[in-house]
Design a protein around this motif. Structure first.
Motif, short mmCIF file in Angstrom:
data_model
loop_
_atom_site.label_atom_id
_atom_site.label_comp_id
_atom_site.label_asym_id
_atom_site.label_seq_id
_atom_site.Cartn_x
_atom_site.Cartn_y
_atom_site.Cartn_z
N VAL A 113 2.73 4.03 -2.58
CA VAL A 113 1.70 4.73 -1.80
C VAL A 113 0.69 3.72 -1.24
CG1 VAL A 113 -0.23 6.36 -1.94
CG2 VAL A 113 1.97 6.93 -2.96
N GLY A 114 0.29 2.78 -2.04
CA GLY A 114 -0.66 1.77 -1.57
C GLY A 114 -0.11 0.93 -0.43
N THR A 115 1.15 0.55 -0.53
CA THR A 115 1.78 -0.24 0.52
C THR A 115 1.91 0.56 1.81
OG1 THR A 115 3.00 -1.50 -1.13
CG2 THR A 115 3.83 -1.57 1.12
N LEU A 116 2.39 1.78 1.69
CA LEU A 116 2.54 2.62 2.89
C LEU A 116 1.20 2.94 3.52
CD1 LEU A 116 5.35 5.02 1.61
CD2 LEU A 116 5.55 3.29 3.42
N PHE A 117 0.19 3.18 2.70
CA PHE A 117 -1.15 3.42 3.24
C PHE A 117 -1.68 2.17 3.93
CE2 PHE A 117 -5.78 3.56 3.00
CZ PHE A 117 -6.02 4.75 3.66
N GLY A 118 -1.39 1.01 3.37
CA GLY A 118 -1.81 -0.25 3.99
C GLY A 118 -1.18 -0.43 5.36
N PHE A 119 0.11 -0.10 5.48
CA PHE A 119 0.76 -0.17 6.78
C PHE A 119 0.10 0.80 7.77
CE2 PHE A 119 4.97 -1.57 4.75
CZ PHE A 119 4.68 -2.91 4.95
#
Length: 79
Positions: free
Chosen positions: A43-49
């Motif tokens: 979730v953190g990675t996708l939100f960062g993108f």
């Protein structure tokens, strides 16, 4: 709103589409039956993108407005 998106240039439409894809994947990953640490990382990675695309889009819009104002200033200065 659909009309505004259709009138936007291709780069903007691609950015909006990618934001929609990554934002949707972020929500799906948040409710996925995964181990907690994997879910948090995903979730953190996708939100960062998603956030990165949004910031990139804002910078692109501000840059195009600044260039338009600069062109307008140069045109009026030569008149």
């Amino acid at each position: 709103m659909i009309d505004e998106i259709q009138r936007a240039n291709r780069d903007t439409r691609v950015q909006y589409a990618l934001m929609l894809v990554f934002g949707t994947l972020c929500i799906v990953a948040a409710f996925a039956p995964l181990q907690e640490s994997i879910r948090i990382t995903t979730v953190g990675t996708l939100f960062g993108f998603t956030a990165g695309l949004w910031v990139s889009h804002l910078i692109q819009v501000l840059q195009s407005v600044a260039e338009a104002n600069d062109d307008k200033s140069n045109t009026s200065a030569t008149d």
